[in-house]
Design a protein around this motif. Structure first.
Motif, PDB file in Angstrom:
ATOM      1  N   LYS A 107       0.831  -1.221   0.000  1.00 25.08           N
ATOM      2  CA  LYS A 107       0.000   0.000   0.000  1.00 25.08           C
ATOM      3  C   LYS A 107       0.866   1.272   0.000  1.00 25.08           C
ATOM      4  N   LYS A 179      -9.530  10.386   2.219  1.00 22.74           N
ATOM      5  CA  LYS A 179     -10.153   9.215   2.856  1.00 22.74           C
ATOM      6  C   LYS A 179      -9.152   8.111   3.198  1.00 22.74           C
ATOM      7  N   ASP A 180      -7.960   8.127   2.536  1.00 24.75           N
ATOM      8  CA  ASP A 180      -6.974   7.076   2.822  1.00 24.75           C
ATOM      9  C   ASP A 180      -5.897   7.563   3.777  1.00 24.75           C
TER      10      ASP A 180
END
Ligand SMILES: N[C@@H](CCC(=O)N[C@@H](CS)C(=O)NCC(=O)O)C(=O)O
Length: 267
Positions: A107, A179-180
């Motif tokens: 990620k 949002k991340d």
């Protein structure tokens, strides 16, 4: 190895949720993280490792005893220290960047766009060079010795750094870039979840209510506090209490405590 260093009389191991995380990362791995359960700089690296699901081995050391195994890797004798393919690396922010570069298929924690990416580094640096020193000046301030009005000054200075940071956030969030969750969030998170120390020892943080910027701060803080990686790397609060009391009394002898006392930045 015994030590007379006052900060060496620490609870030895992670407890609570963090004890489970430690147990899950106790088997031999090529990537080893020399850690201390109480250390916010270590927590930064743990957050990056967990968010990226990178396999690693957790090794608890007491950095105030500075065992040979730690000094051989890091002459400064500080945690976090990483061992990667038998090679050492240290400095929490450097390790976090390294993990982002060395595990490109995991990620992403920095924005892709080079300009936004560079800007995100400004805000990571702001955490280390501005927010953490102000956190410690406030925590180690002694009103009885140095005057009550000075406490207001160091409190406001600290709040000022949080406000400046929050002003840069994506307006919706909940995280810094939207949002991340990303690197800037993880770099500050360990101190954000230790803000209770000011309620406990310094008469409160006294965050102004109703101002839009502080509502945004509260949203960020809530999202960070609930984040599984943050919860899983946190020990029982009573053990932190003993450590932070020494900072609050300004008797801690860590490099960070001494740096704060002499007006220097993060060691
Ligand atoms: N700049 C270092 C700071 C690390 C640090 O201060 N770690 C503390 C524990 S939280 C430590 O090892 N202290 C040992 C000492 O003060 O002698 C980093 O970002 O990794």
């Amino acid at each position: 190895m015994a030590s007379s260093h006052p900060d060496s009389q620490l609870y030895p191991d992670a407890t609570g949720a963090a004890a489970k995380m430690v147990a899950e990362h106790s088997k031999e791995e090529d990537l080893k993280l020399y850690s201390a359960w109480f250390c916010p700089f270590v927590q930064r690296v743990l957050l990056v490792l967990l968010e990226k699901s990178i396999p690693f081995q957790y090794i608890e050391v007491n950095p105030y005893h500075k065992p040979r195994s730690l000094l051989d890797l890091n002459p400064r004798g500080l945690v976090p220290t990483l061992e990667y393919a038998s090679k050492p690396l240290y400095e929490s922010t450097v390790i976090c960047e390294f993990l982002e570069d060395a595990y490109p298929s995991t990620k992403k924690l920095r924005p892709e766009d080079p300009y936004t990416r560079a800007k995100s580094r400004i805000w990571s640096d702001f955490v280390t060079s501005r927010i953490i020193p102000a956190f410690h000046r406030f925590l180690q301030y002694q009103p009885q010795r140095d005057g009550e009005e000075g406490l207001t000054k160091v409190r406001e200075e600290f709040l000022g750094t949080l406000k400046e940071f929050t002003t840069e956030m994506d307006p919706e969030g909940p995280f810094f870039y939207g949002k991340d969750i990303g690197m800037v969030d993880l770099i500050l998170a360990p101190w954000a979840v230790r803000l209770w120390v000011f309620e406990e020892f310094k008469g409160g943080l006294k965050v102004p209510e109703n101002e839009q910027v502080w509502k945004r701060w509260a949203k960020w803080l809530n999202a960070i506090s609930e984040r599984p990686s943050v919860v899983e790397t946190t020990s029982d609060s009573e053990h932190y209490l003993l450590i932070y009391k020494r900072y609050a009394d300004d008797t801690a002898q860590s490099e960070l405590a001494k740096a704060t006392r002499t007006g220097r930045g993060v060691p």
